[in-house]
Design a protein around this motif. Structure first.
Motif, PDB file in Angstrom:
ATOM      1  N   ALA A 225       0.839  -1.194   0.000  1.00 19.32           N
ATOM      2  CA  ALA A 225       0.000   0.000   0.000  1.00 19.32           C
ATOM      3  C   ALA A 225       0.874   1.243   0.000  1.00 19.32           C
ATOM      4  O   ALA A 225       0.636   2.200  -0.753  1.00 19.32           O
ATOM      5  CB  ALA A 225      -0.918  -0.007   1.218  1.00 19.32           C
ATOM      6  N   ALA A 226       1.919   1.241   0.834  1.00 22.59           N
ATOM      7  CA  ALA A 226       2.833   2.389   0.871  1.00 22.59           C
ATOM      8  C   ALA A 226       3.556   2.545  -0.463  1.00 22.59           C
ATOM      9  O   ALA A 226       3.665   3.654  -1.004  1.00 22.59           O
ATOM     10  CB  ALA A 226       3.838   2.217   2.007  1.00 22.59           C
TER      11      ALA A 226
ATOM     12  N   SER B 258       2.691   1.339  -3.491  1.00 18.65           N
ATOM     13  CA  SER B 258       1.800   1.651  -4.600  1.00 18.65           C
ATOM     14  C   SER B 258       1.228   3.056  -4.488  1.00 18.65           C
ATOM     15  O   SER B 258       0.979   3.701  -5.513  1.00 18.65           O
ATOM     16  CB  SER B 258       0.660   0.627  -4.666  1.00 18.65           C
ATOM     17  OG  SER B 258       1.170  -0.630  -5.038  1.00 18.65           O
ATOM     18  N   MET B 259       1.018   3.528  -3.278  1.00 29.30           N
ATOM     19  CA  MET B 259       0.570   4.904  -3.130  1.00 29.30           C
ATOM     20  C   MET B 259       1.649   5.859  -3.628  1.00 29.30           C
ATOM     21  O   MET B 259       1.359   6.898  -4.215  1.00 29.30           O
ATOM     22  CB  MET B 259       0.220   5.201  -1.671  1.00 29.30           C
ATOM     23  CG  MET B 259      -1.095   4.590  -1.218  1.00 29.30           C
ATOM     24  SD  MET B 259      -2.496   5.070  -2.260  1.00 29.30           S
ATOM     25  CE  MET B 259      -2.548   6.839  -1.953  1.00 29.30           C
ATOM     26  N   THR B 260       2.912   5.490  -3.390  1.00 31.20           N
ATOM     27  CA  THR B 260       4.014   6.283  -3.926  1.00 31.20           C
ATOM     28  C   THR B 260       3.972   6.298  -5.448  1.00 31.20           C
ATOM     29  O   THR B 260       4.028   7.354  -6.087  1.00 31.20           O
ATOM     30  CB  THR B 260       5.361   5.716  -3.447  1.00 31.20           C
ATOM     31  OG1 THR B 260       5.433   5.794  -2.024  1.00 31.20           O
ATOM     32  CG2 THR B 260       6.520   6.493  -4.040  1.00 31.20           C
TER      33      THR B 260
ATOM     34  N   PHE C 260       1.445   5.548  -7.369  1.00 35.02           N
ATOM     35  CA  PHE C 260       0.193   6.162  -7.787  1.00 35.02           C
ATOM     36  C   PHE C 260       0.321   7.688  -7.769  1.00 35.02           C
ATOM     37  O   PHE C 260      -0.081   8.366  -8.719  1.00 35.02           O
ATOM     38  CB  PHE C 260      -0.932   5.708  -6.860  1.00 35.02           C
ATOM     39  CG  PHE C 260      -2.292   6.249  -7.208  1.00 35.02           C
ATOM     40  CD1 PHE C 260      -2.989   5.750  -8.294  1.00 35.02           C
ATOM     41  CD2 PHE C 260      -2.864   7.253  -6.447  1.00 35.02           C
ATOM     42  CE1 PHE C 260      -4.246   6.247  -8.614  1.00 35.02           C
ATOM     43  CE2 PHE C 260      -4.118   7.752  -6.762  1.00 35.02           C
ATOM     44  CZ  PHE C 260      -4.812   7.249  -7.849  1.00 35.02           C
ATOM     45  N   ALA C 261       0.910   8.212  -6.695  1.00 29.98           N
ATOM     46  CA  ALA C 261       1.077   9.659  -6.583  1.00 29.98           C
ATOM     47  C   ALA C 261       1.981  10.192  -7.685  1.00 29.98           C
ATOM     48  O   ALA C 261       1.709  11.250  -8.278  1.00 29.98           O
ATOM     49  CB  ALA C 261       1.651  10.012  -5.211  1.00 29.98           C
TER      50      ALA C 261
ATOM     51  N   GLY D 221       8.420   7.233   0.352  1.00 28.96           N
ATOM     52  CA  GLY D 221       7.308   8.147   0.118  1.00 28.96           C
ATOM     53  C   GLY D 221       7.551   9.529   0.701  1.00 28.96           C
ATOM     54  O   GLY D 221       7.235  10.548   0.070  1.00 28.96           O
TER      55      GLY D 221
ATOM     56  N   GLY E 119      -5.013   1.378  -9.330  1.00 26.11           N
ATOM     57  CA  GLY E 119      -3.862   1.428  -8.436  1.00 26.11           C
ATOM     58  C   GLY E 119      -4.097   0.858  -7.050  1.00 26.11           C
ATOM     59  O   GLY E 119      -3.301   0.040  -6.561  1.00 26.11           O
ATOM     60  N   PRO E 120      -5.182   1.261  -6.359  1.00 26.81           N
ATOM     61  CA  PRO E 120      -5.396   0.705  -5.014  1.00 26.81           C
ATOM     62  C   PRO E 120      -5.531  -0.814  -5.010  1.00 26.81           C
ATOM     63  O   PRO E 120      -5.004  -1.491  -4.125  1.00 26.81           O
ATOM     64  CB  PRO E 120      -6.696   1.385  -4.561  1.00 26.81           C
ATOM     65  CG  PRO E 120      -6.696   2.680  -5.307  1.00 26.81           C
ATOM     66  CD  PRO E 120      -6.113   2.350  -6.645  1.00 26.81           C
TER      67      PRO E 120
ATOM     68  N   ALA F 256      -2.250  -2.412  -5.621  1.00 28.36           N
ATOM     69  CA  ALA F 256      -1.454  -2.401  -4.395  1.00 28.36           C
ATOM     70  C   ALA F 256      -1.668  -3.685  -3.607  1.00 28.36           C
ATOM     71  O   ALA F 256      -0.724  -4.282  -3.073  1.00 28.36           O
ATOM     72  CB  ALA F 256      -1.831  -1.192  -3.532  1.00 28.36           C
TER      73      ALA F 256
END
Length: 432
Positions: free
Chosen positions: A34-35, A37-39, A41-42, A167, A266-267, A270
């Motif tokens: 999650a960390a 993929s959020m990176t 994704f952002a 991140g 993306g989520p 993740a």
């Protein structure tokens, strides 16, 4: 009555502890991805909104190329590590990690030099992005190697913290890149923040990567590493060929549209990638402790991921255009047309990952290679054939059909491998 109660407690407690251990490790895998993929994704959203569809397509080409190099590193360095050094003694793990991470660093330096030279030679819009990618590859690959090393040791929390560091470092780097306003600047920002996390990984583990040990590592792991290399490169190479071919047939903007549709998932991706970090180590543990449950374990993983992908894709179809434009800017109108086929493709991939984890745990590299080569050939054929017939949308539907067919082959290979293991079990995990 007391002896029976005591005996029952003795027999049920270990099973409960094992289940809690698996859930805990899977949870850290999900949290870590999650960390991570959020990176990612952002970064994707920021670049898409900042640079527009065509420049985002250039960035996506560099991203896909990074994916190929990453899979080279994983095939040679970290995939054999998680298969053979998950749950072993600390001394065995540390020695293996030093050589494995050194191998990843060496791969990054070697291929990075090639990317730098090619990028400088290309020039134009694409060249600077590839040159910057070449400079950043060693740090990117070393950071990924630490993640797999921590999961092999069952220390998913350390992998999670490492990705959080990435991140945090990414925030000021992206601000600087936005002021510069070029694809190359965003590639440098993304890679530099990963290098910060790679340096922190050294502090977390206390292990110095031994580049000089890479040759010995490759020699010792050549039976798995060579096959995993071909398998991984065929997977990411198929994505790269599809991206390059789509750009040539339809245009670079089409590559940006496909990447935009993937960002919308993306989520869920993740979750998919987070599970992939821990499924092979967990499947290896299941194989050692309760081998008869490996098939059910893999089916639960694959089926759960496929169902989750379909639910997420259904939610995306209900998303208002205004919200989509807020997320992707000008990329939304093209990406939204691809939601259904991309969702089906991801669901097919999720189903296949369950079988892939089982084959990796069994050390059935020949069978997993066979399945991956078939799936990759279908992926390229479906993606480019669909593009030639119906443009970007046709490419997305071709990939969806190819992924479902590939998943079926993965499960057929796992079924055969389980039968072989039942008749002639061969231990694959090394402890020294």
């Amino acid at each position: 009555m007391t002896p029976m109660t005591t005996e029952g407690a003795k027999t049920t407690t270990p099973a409960g502890s094992a289940r809690r251990g698996i859930v805990g490790r899977l949870s850290w895998g999900l949290a870590d991805q999650a960390a991570s993929s959020m990176t990612n994704f952002a970064v994707g959203i920021y670049v898409a909104r900042s640079l527009g569809l065509t420049a985002f397509g250039v960035f996506s080409l560099a991203w896909v190329t990074y994916g190929v190099v990453l899979n080279v590193s994983r095939g040679l360095a970290t995939d054999p590590l998680v298969v053979r050094f998950s749950g072993v003694s600390d001394a065995a793990w540390r020695g293996a990690v030093a050589r494995s991470s050194g191998t990843a660093l060496g791969v990054g330096a070697a291929i990075g030099a090639v990317c730098l030279v090619v990028g400088l030679g290309l020039g134009g819009r694409v060249g600077p992005a590839f040159a910057c990618l070449g400079v950043m590859l060693p740090g990117l690959l070393l950071q990924d190697a630490w993640r797999f090393s921590f999961f092999a040791a069952g220390a998913g929390r350390k992998a999670f913290v490492n990705d959080v560091v990435w991140g945090v470092a990414l925030v000021p780097a992206m601000v600087v890149a936005a002021r510069v306003g070029s694809v190359a600047a965003f590639v440098l920002a993304w890679g530099a923040s990963a290098t910060v996390a790679a340096a922190y990984g050294y502090l977390q583990s206390g292990i110095r990567p031994r580049v000089t040990g890479a040759r010995g590592w490759l020699r010792e792991q050549r039976d798995l590493g060579s096959r995993y290399l071909v398998e991984n490169v065929s997977l990411s190479g198929a994505s790269q060929l599809r991206a390059y071919g789509l750009g040539a047939i339809v245009g670079v903007g089409a590559v940006g549209a496909v990447r935009g549709a993937e960002l919308l998932l993306g989520p869920f991706l993740a979750v998919l990638m987070g599970l992939s970090l821990v499924t092979v180590p967990e499947a290896a543990r299941v194989l050692r402790r309760t081998p008869h449950r490996l098939g059910a374990f893999c089916l639960l993983l694959g089926g759960g991921q496929a169902a989750a992908a379909l639910l997420w894709g259904g939610a995306l179809l209900l998303m208002p255009d205004r919200l989509g434009e807020l997320v992707l800017g000008g990329v939304w109108s093209s990406a939204s047309e691809l939601i259904v086929p991309v969702t089906l493709g991801v669901a097919g991939a999720g189903l296949g990952t369950g079988a892939a984890a089982g084959l990796r745990a069994l050390g059935a590299a020949r069978r997993s290679l066979r399945a991956q080569l078939f799936a990759s050939a279908c992926y390229v054929g479906g993606g480019l054939g669909g593009a030639a017939l119906a443009g970007t949308v046709g490419s997305a539907w071709g990939v969806a059909a190819a992924t479902v067919c590939g998943s079926a082959v993965w499960w057929l290979q796992l079924r055969s491998a389980l039968r072989e293991h039942h008749h002639d079990p061969i231990p694959e995990v090394r402890t020294s």
